[in-house]
Design an enzyme around this catalytic site. Structure first.
Site, mmCIF file in Angstrom:
data_model
loop_
_atom_site.group_PDB
_atom_site.id
_atom_site.type_symbol
_atom_site.label_atom_id
_atom_site.label_comp_id
_atom_site.label_asym_id
_atom_site.label_seq_id
_atom_site.Cartn_x
_atom_site.Cartn_y
_atom_site.Cartn_z
ATOM 1 N N HIS A 39 0.903 0.281 -13.297
ATOM 2 C CA HIS A 39 1.682 -0.900 -13.666
ATOM 3 C C HIS A 39 3.159 -0.508 -13.731
ATOM 4 O O HIS A 39 3.486 0.544 -14.285
ATOM 5 C CB HIS A 39 1.199 -1.428 -15.026
ATOM 6 C CG HIS A 39 1.852 -2.707 -15.421
ATOM 7 N ND1 HIS A 39 1.671 -3.883 -14.723
ATOM 8 C CD2 HIS A 39 2.710 -2.988 -16.434
ATOM 9 C CE1 HIS A 39 2.387 -4.842 -15.289
ATOM 10 N NE2 HIS A 39 3.025 -4.326 -16.315
ATOM 11 N N GLY A 74 0.797 -1.227 0.000
ATOM 12 C CA GLY A 74 0.000 0.000 0.000
ATOM 13 C C GLY A 74 0.826 1.272 0.000
ATOM 14 O O GLY A 74 0.362 2.314 0.471
ATOM 15 N N MET A 104 -3.852 -7.299 -6.850
ATOM 16 C CA MET A 104 -3.380 -8.382 -7.704
ATOM 17 C C MET A 104 -4.504 -9.342 -8.095
ATOM 18 O O MET A 104 -4.344 -10.557 -8.032
ATOM 19 C CB MET A 104 -2.235 -9.119 -7.002
ATOM 20 C CG MET A 104 -1.012 -8.228 -6.813
ATOM 21 S SD MET A 104 -0.574 -7.362 -8.334
ATOM 22 C CE MET A 104 1.044 -6.750 -7.967
ATOM 23 N N ASN A 128 1.536 2.996 -2.601
ATOM 24 C CA ASN A 128 0.843 3.948 -3.488
ATOM 25 C C ASN A 128 -0.350 4.578 -2.787
ATOM 26 O O ASN A 128 -0.603 5.773 -2.945
ATOM 27 C CB ASN A 128 0.425 3.256 -4.788
ATOM 28 C CG ASN A 128 1.573 3.173 -5.773
ATOM 29 O OD1 ASN A 128 1.969 4.175 -6.357
ATOM 30 N ND2 ASN A 128 2.144 1.986 -5.922
ATOM 31 N N ASN A 133 -5.523 2.104 -12.839
ATOM 32 C CA ASN A 133 -4.566 1.114 -12.334
ATOM 33 C C ASN A 133 -3.163 1.643 -12.594
ATOM 34 O O ASN A 133 -2.970 2.508 -13.447
ATOM 35 C CB ASN A 133 -4.774 -0.230 -13.034
ATOM 36 C CG ASN A 133 -4.060 -1.376 -12.326
ATOM 37 O OD1 ASN A 133 -3.475 -1.204 -11.248
ATOM 38 N ND2 ASN A 133 -4.099 -2.562 -12.915
ATOM 39 N N LEU A 182 -9.788 -7.787 -12.913
ATOM 40 C CA LEU A 182 -11.186 -7.373 -12.777
ATOM 41 C C LEU A 182 -11.989 -7.944 -13.939
ATOM 42 O O LEU A 182 -11.551 -7.908 -15.091
ATOM 43 C CB LEU A 182 -11.283 -5.845 -12.757
ATOM 44 C CG LEU A 182 -10.618 -5.167 -11.557
ATOM 45 C CD1 LEU A 182 -10.741 -3.642 -11.668
ATOM 46 C CD2 LEU A 182 -11.215 -5.648 -10.238
ATOM 47 N N ARG A 220 -14.915 -15.201 -10.222
ATOM 48 C CA ARG A 220 -14.413 -13.828 -10.296
ATOM 49 C C ARG A 220 -15.580 -12.838 -10.320
ATOM 50 O O ARG A 220 -15.539 -11.774 -9.698
ATOM 51 C CB ARG A 220 -13.593 -13.709 -11.585
ATOM 52 C CG ARG A 220 -12.539 -12.656 -11.581
ATOM 53 C CD ARG A 220 -11.726 -12.708 -12.857
ATOM 54 N NE ARG A 220 -10.736 -13.753 -12.877
ATOM 55 C CZ ARG A 220 -9.571 -13.713 -12.195
ATOM 56 N NH1 ARG A 220 -9.288 -12.681 -11.441
ATOM 57 N NH2 ARG A 220 -8.716 -14.699 -12.267
HETATM 58 C C1 GAR Z 1 3.258 -1.362 -7.573
HETATM 59 O O1 GAR Z 1 4.581 -1.361 -8.017
HETATM 60 C C2 GAR Z 1 2.306 -1.515 -8.749
HETATM 61 O O2 GAR Z 1 2.799 -0.933 -9.913
HETATM 62 C C3 GAR Z 1 2.240 -3.015 -8.866
HETATM 63 O O3 GAR Z 1 2.176 -3.458 -7.534
HETATM 64 C C4 GAR Z 1 2.941 -2.591 -6.721
HETATM 65 C C5 GAR Z 1 2.153 -2.261 -5.473
HETATM 66 O O4 GAR Z 1 2.917 -1.539 -4.570
HETATM 67 N N1 GAR Z 1 1.099 -3.416 -9.643
HETATM 68 C C6 GAR Z 1 1.139 -4.346 -10.591
HETATM 69 O O5 GAR Z 1 2.132 -5.008 -10.834
HETATM 70 C C7 GAR Z 1 -0.161 -4.545 -11.352
HETATM 71 N N2 GAR Z 1 0.026 -5.326 -12.528
HETATM 72 P P1 GAR Z 1 2.253 -0.909 -3.262
HETATM 73 O O6 GAR Z 1 1.374 -1.987 -2.628
HETATM 74 O O7 GAR Z 1 3.409 -0.565 -2.391
HETATM 75 O O8 GAR Z 1 1.459 0.293 -3.691
#
Ligand code: GAR
Length: 231
Positions: free
Chosen positions: A123, A26, A104, A28, A121, A107, A79
């Site tokens: 990536h 988390g 992860m 982000n 989202n 959707l 799903r």
């Molecule tokens: C991030 O680096 C995001 O880009 C990636 O998961 C991480 C979550 O970090 N997402 C993906 O790979 C989606 N395909 P966080 O939990 O510290 O925010």
């Protein structure tokens, strides 16, 4: 898709109501909370939802007084059923814009249609390169000289929706996955609040699969980045 509803006729647009979906750390989510608390983003995180009960991101939310819920995907037969529960929870918290932040789970159309044009989202690659899991490892194994991160509107494919914003991160010859992932992560924390701000300000418009951003300052022209740097 232009965001910030109910603000026709000028004046600042209301804070956008966010629902954040996550599965892990988390960081982000934390960057978004920090941007809000520092007055850089007019938004309110109405709820954080994880499919994993022990996700650290849930604690980050609680620490800031944000409702934090678990909807464990293992409790659902499909799903679609899981997504119906997500939609119900997000609606119960009056969420306008859904932010996937390290969520992860793919959707299904159930979610994508319920919040059409209102799911973002992030990536850790320059989309459309290296979709899916292990994007940083894929980039290193491929040998690209630049990678980065992408914020996009979620469509029905994997990491292939309309691109809102990207940040470029040069790959160093000595990078391992941890080092490159850390530098990409740092850029994500700048990029996601920016993308949400553009939405909140009503500056994003979809033109086919291209997202147009209104009222941008003229681009800086530092010359194209080259890696390795010319001597
Ligand atoms: C991030 O680096 C995001 O880009 C990636 O998961 C991480 C979550 O970090 N997402 C993906 O790979 C989606 N395909 P966080 O939990 O510290 O925010």
């Amino acid at each position: 898709m232009s965001g910030g509803s109910g603000a026709a006729g000028g004046g600042p647009r209301p804070a956008v109501k966010l629902g954040v979906l996550l599965s892990g750390e988390g960081t982000n989510l934390q960057a978004i909370i920090d941007a809000i608390e520092r007055g850089r983003l007019r938004a309110e995180v109405r709820v954080a939802i994880s499919n994993k009960p022990r996700a650290r991101g849930l604690e980050r939310a609680r620490r800031h007084g944000i409702p934090a819920e678990t909807i464990d995907h293992r409790g659902f037969a499909s799903r679609e059923e899981f997504d119906r529960a997500l939609v119900a929870a997000l609606r119960a918290h009056d969420v306008e814009l859904v932010i996937c932040a390290g969520f992860m789970r793919l959707l299904s159309p159930v979610m994508v249609r319920a919040f059409h044009g209102r799911i973002m989202n992030i990536h850790p690659a320059l989309c459309p390169a290296f979709p899916g899991v292990d994007a940083v490892r894929q980039a290193l194994e491929y040998g690209v000289r630049f990678s980065g991160c992408t914020v996009f509107f979620v469509a029905e494919g994997v990491d292939d929706g309309p691109i809102i914003a990207q940040a470029v991160v040069p790959v160093d010859p000595n990078d391992d996955e941890t080092a490159l992932a850390a530098r990409i992560h740092a850029e994500e924390h700048r990029l996601y609040p920016l993308a949400i701000r553009l939405y909140q300000e009503g500056r994003l418009e979809l033109d086919g699969r291209v997202v147009r951003v209104r009222d941008l300052p003229p681009p800086a022209t530092p010359g194209a980045p080259i890696n390795p740097r010319p001597e």
